[in-house]
Design a protein around this motif. Structure first.
Motif, PDB file in Angstrom:
ATOM      1  N   ALA A  99       0.745  -1.189  -0.060  1.00  0.00           N
ATOM      2  CA  ALA A  99      -0.158   0.070   0.069  1.00  0.00           C
ATOM      3  C   ALA A  99       0.952   1.298  -0.173  1.00  0.00           C
ATOM      4  CB  ALA A  99      -0.754  -0.126   1.158  1.00  0.00           C
ATOM      5  N   ALA A 100       1.882   1.109   0.823  1.00  0.00           N
ATOM      6  CA  ALA A 100       2.743   2.550   0.797  1.00  0.00           C
ATOM      7  C   ALA A 100       3.653   2.624  -0.627  1.00  0.00           C
ATOM      8  CB  ALA A 100       3.695   2.268   2.071  1.00  0.00           C
ATOM      9  N   MET A 101       3.865   1.633  -1.313  1.00  0.00           N
ATOM     10  CA  MET A 101       4.555   1.702  -2.356  1.00  0.00           C
ATOM     11  C   MET A 101       3.582   2.056  -3.704  1.00  0.00           C
ATOM     12  SD  MET A 101       6.915  -1.488  -2.142  1.00  0.00           S
ATOM     13  CE  MET A 101       7.547  -1.302  -3.893  1.00  0.00           C
ATOM     14  N   THR A 102       2.233   1.496  -3.569  1.00  0.00           N
ATOM     15  CA  THR A 102       1.450   1.777  -4.663  1.00  0.00           C
ATOM     16  C   THR A 102       0.308   2.665  -4.376  1.00  0.00           C
ATOM     17  OG1 THR A 102      -0.044  -0.045  -4.004  1.00  0.00           O
ATOM     18  CG2 THR A 102       1.924  -0.611  -5.690  1.00  0.00           C
ATOM     19  N   VAL A 103      -0.110   2.959  -3.221  1.00  0.00           N
ATOM     20  CA  VAL A 103      -1.139   4.128  -3.225  1.00  0.00           C
ATOM     21  C   VAL A 103      -0.620   5.470  -2.403  1.00  0.00           C
ATOM     22  CG1 VAL A 103      -3.417   4.451  -1.714  1.00  0.00           C
ATOM     23  CG2 VAL A 103      -2.754   2.172  -2.810  1.00  0.00           C
ATOM     24  N   SER A 104      -0.390   5.272  -1.149  1.00  0.00           N
ATOM     25  CA  SER A 104       0.502   6.372  -0.457  1.00  0.00           C
ATOM     26  C   SER A 104       1.016   5.795   0.605  1.00  0.00           C
ATOM     27  CB  SER A 104      -0.528   7.436  -0.380  1.00  0.00           C
ATOM     28  OG  SER A 104      -1.266   7.301   0.951  1.00  0.00           O
ATOM     29  N   ARG A 154       0.525   6.842   3.639  1.00  0.00           N
ATOM     30  CA  ARG A 154      -0.378   6.863   4.975  1.00  0.00           C
ATOM     31  C   ARG A 154      -1.134   5.534   5.183  1.00  0.00           C
ATOM     32  NH1 ARG A 154      -5.244  10.728   5.032  1.00  0.00           N
ATOM     33  NH2 ARG A 154      -6.661   9.576   6.202  1.00  0.00           N
ATOM     34  N   PRO A 155      -1.673   5.135   4.208  1.00  0.00           N
ATOM     35  CA  PRO A 155      -2.491   3.447   4.567  1.00  0.00           C
ATOM     36  C   PRO A 155      -1.359   2.660   4.611  1.00  0.00           C
ATOM     37  CG  PRO A 155      -2.724   4.424   2.272  1.00  0.00           C
ATOM     38  CD  PRO A 155      -2.068   5.284   2.808  1.00  0.00           C
ATOM     39  N   GLY A 156      -0.456   2.651   4.196  1.00  0.00           N
ATOM     40  CA  GLY A 156       0.608   1.709   4.433  1.00  0.00           C
ATOM     41  C   GLY A 156       1.166   1.668   5.877  1.00  0.00           C
ATOM     42  N   ILE A 157       1.357   2.931   6.364  1.00  0.00           N
ATOM     43  CA  ILE A 157       1.950   3.186   7.842  1.00  0.00           C
ATOM     44  C   ILE A 157       0.691   2.492   8.890  1.00  0.00           C
ATOM     45  CG2 ILE A 157       2.316   4.917   9.669  1.00  0.00           C
ATOM     46  CD1 ILE A 157       4.669   4.524   7.659  1.00  0.00           C
ATOM     47  N   PHE A 158      -0.408   2.860   8.352  1.00  0.00           N
ATOM     48  CA  PHE A 158      -1.431   2.246   9.471  1.00  0.00           C
ATOM     49  C   PHE A 158      -1.441   0.628   9.447  1.00  0.00           C
ATOM     50  CE2 PHE A 158      -3.852   6.413   8.544  1.00  0.00           C
ATOM     51  CZ  PHE A 158      -3.894   6.553  10.123  1.00  0.00           C
ATOM     52  N   GLN A 159      -0.955   0.063   8.317  1.00  0.00           N
ATOM     53  CA  GLN A 159      -0.803  -1.223   8.281  1.00  0.00           C
ATOM     54  C   GLN A 159       0.415  -1.995   9.018  1.00  0.00           C
ATOM     55  OE1 GLN A 159      -2.987  -3.504   5.062  1.00  0.00           O
ATOM     56  NE2 GLN A 159      -2.935  -1.337   4.103  1.00  0.00           N
TER      57      GLN A 159
END
Length: 126
Positions: free
Chosen positions: A94-99, A101-106
Motif C-alpha cells: 500500500a505504501a508503495m502503490t497508493v500512498s 499513509r495507508p501503508g503506515i496504518f498497516q
C-alpha cells in the motif's frame, strides 16, 4: 509483554475489519472523502474491485482473530506470525502503490506485534 502483543494483534484485526467494511460497504459513499486526491467519479465504477479487496482484508482480520482464540501458545504465535506478516507485506504494498499513509496504518501495529513476538519467542525459548 504478552498482553501488549495480544492487544496489538487485536488492534490489527479491528483495523482490518474496518478496512473490509469500508471497501465492501462504504467505497462509493466514504471513498471520495477519504481519498480526496482521487477523482470522485472513480469510485462508482470501481466498487466491485474495492469490495473484492475488502474480502481479502476480512480474511486477514479473521486470521488474526483466530490466532487470539488459540490456546496453545506455540500455535498461537505461529498463526499470528503468519497473518501479521501478511498484513505487514500488504502495508508495504500500500505504501508503495497508493500512498505512505495507508501503508503506515498497516505496517506500524503489525510490525510492532511482530517485533514483540520475536522478542517474546526469544525470551521464552520457543
Amino acid at each position: 509483554m504478552r498482553l501488549l502483543f495480544l492487544a496489538l494483534v487485536a488492534l490489527t484485526a479491528v483495523l482490518h475489519l474496518y478496512i473490509a467494511w469500508f471497501e465492501i460497504f462504504a467505497w462509493t459513499s466514504r471513498g471520495p472523502v477519504v481519498f480526496d486526491t482521487l477523482p470522485a467519479e472513480l469510485f462508482e465504477p470501481t466498487w466491485q474491485l474495492a469490495a473484492n479487496q475488502g474480502v481479502y482484508n476480512a480474511f486477514l482480520a479473521i486470521g488474526l482473530i483466530w490466532s487470539l482464540l488459540i490456546r496453545d501458545t506455540v500455535w498461537q504465535r505461529r498463526i499470528a506470525f503468519c497473518f501479521l506478516g501478511f498484513v505487514f507485506i500488504a502495508g508495504v504494498a500500500a505504501a508503495m502503490t497508493v500512498s505512505l499513509r495507508p501503508g503506515i496504518f498497516q505496517m506500524v501495529p503489525s510490525g510492532l506485534a511482530l517485533i514483540l513476538l520475536a522478542v517474546n519467542s526469544r525470551m521464552s525459548g520457543k
